[in-house]
Write an enzyme that holds these catalytic residues in place. Structure first.
Site, PDB file in Angstrom:
ATOM      1  N   ARG A   9       8.062   4.672   9.402  1.00  0.00           N
ATOM      2  CA  ARG A   9       7.743   3.622   8.433  1.00  0.00           C
ATOM      3  C   ARG A   9       6.372   3.802   7.786  1.00  0.00           C
ATOM      4  O   ARG A   9       5.761   2.843   7.303  1.00  0.00           O
ATOM      5  CB  ARG A   9       7.878   2.231   9.065  1.00  0.00           C
ATOM      6  N   LEU A  10       5.902   5.026   7.727  1.00  0.00           N
ATOM      7  CA  LEU A  10       4.642   5.343   7.057  1.00  0.00           C
ATOM      8  C   LEU A  10       4.961   5.772   5.620  1.00  0.00           C
ATOM      9  O   LEU A  10       4.684   6.896   5.202  1.00  0.00           O
ATOM     10  CB  LEU A  10       3.898   6.445   7.823  1.00  0.00           C
TER      11      LEU A  10
END
Length: 207
Positions: free
Chosen positions: A184-185
């Protein structure tokens, strides 16, 4: 990317030309999405801010904006008439990408609406004539009867575009590109149209 691996230190999203980037992403979506790569969520709202959203199909795009067609007497059409600002969202799951677009709407010219209407399948043209989109329907048989009546009315000739069936073009003021990253970066870049509409300012956003 595991927690022990280094996170990329640079963005994969270019800093300029959002419309060119949209063209590239759309072309890649056409090659990878199994159905309706031009599908987009269209969000509209009433004058007092009550939102509504539905899926529509993008039917044209370029420097002037993003165009779709609809029954202007439908719920979305009524909201557009009352509050001519909207938002679009493209989500291509196979590519793990999203694009968010916001801006004002304007109605296309009648000759543009005519040209697109008559490029559709004849059955779709007849369906547009027969449908009171978003209005209550007592029984599906009623709609079928109206469709058959339209077939008879225009048998042997061109289907007349109903006056309520038209297109709208969203002129983008904000375009955000979202690119999936592991853990989720994600990679996000927002483009905002400059005053006067001559160019764009861009910035990265935290995911």
């Amino acid at each position: 990317m595991s927690e022990s691996e280094p996170m990329p230190a640079t963005s994969a999203l270019p800093q300029s030309d959002p419309l060119g980037l949209f063209d590239r992403w759309m072309a890649e979506a056409r090659a990878s999405e199994p159905n309706d790569s031009n599908a987009m969520a269209l969000a509209t709202a009433t004058p007092d801010g009550r939102p509504s959203v539905r899926m529509v199909l993008l039917k044209g795009h370029g420097p002037d904006g993003f165009t779709f067609y609809t029954n202007a007497d439908s719920r979305k059409g009524e909201q557009i008439r009352a509050n001519a600002h909207a938002a679009l969202l493209f989500h291509w799951k196979s590519l793990r990408r999203q694009i968010r677009i916001e801006g004002p709407l304007s109605q296309v010219a009648d000759d543009v609406a005519d040209e697109y209407f008559h490029s559709r399948a004849r059955a779709s043209q007849l369906g547009a004539v027969a449908s009171d989109q978003s209005r209550p329907l007592d029984d599906r048989a009623t709609f079928v009867e109206r469709y058959r009546a339209a077939e008879e009315r225009f048998e042997g000739g061109e289907v007349e575009r109903p006056g309520y069936w038209t297109g709208f073009t969203l002129s983008p003021e904000r375009i955000e590109f979202w690119l999936n990253r592991e853990n989720r970066l994600h990679d996000r870049r927002l483009f905002t149209r400059d005053p006067g509409g001559d160019g764009w300012t861009s910035t990265l956003l935290y995911p």
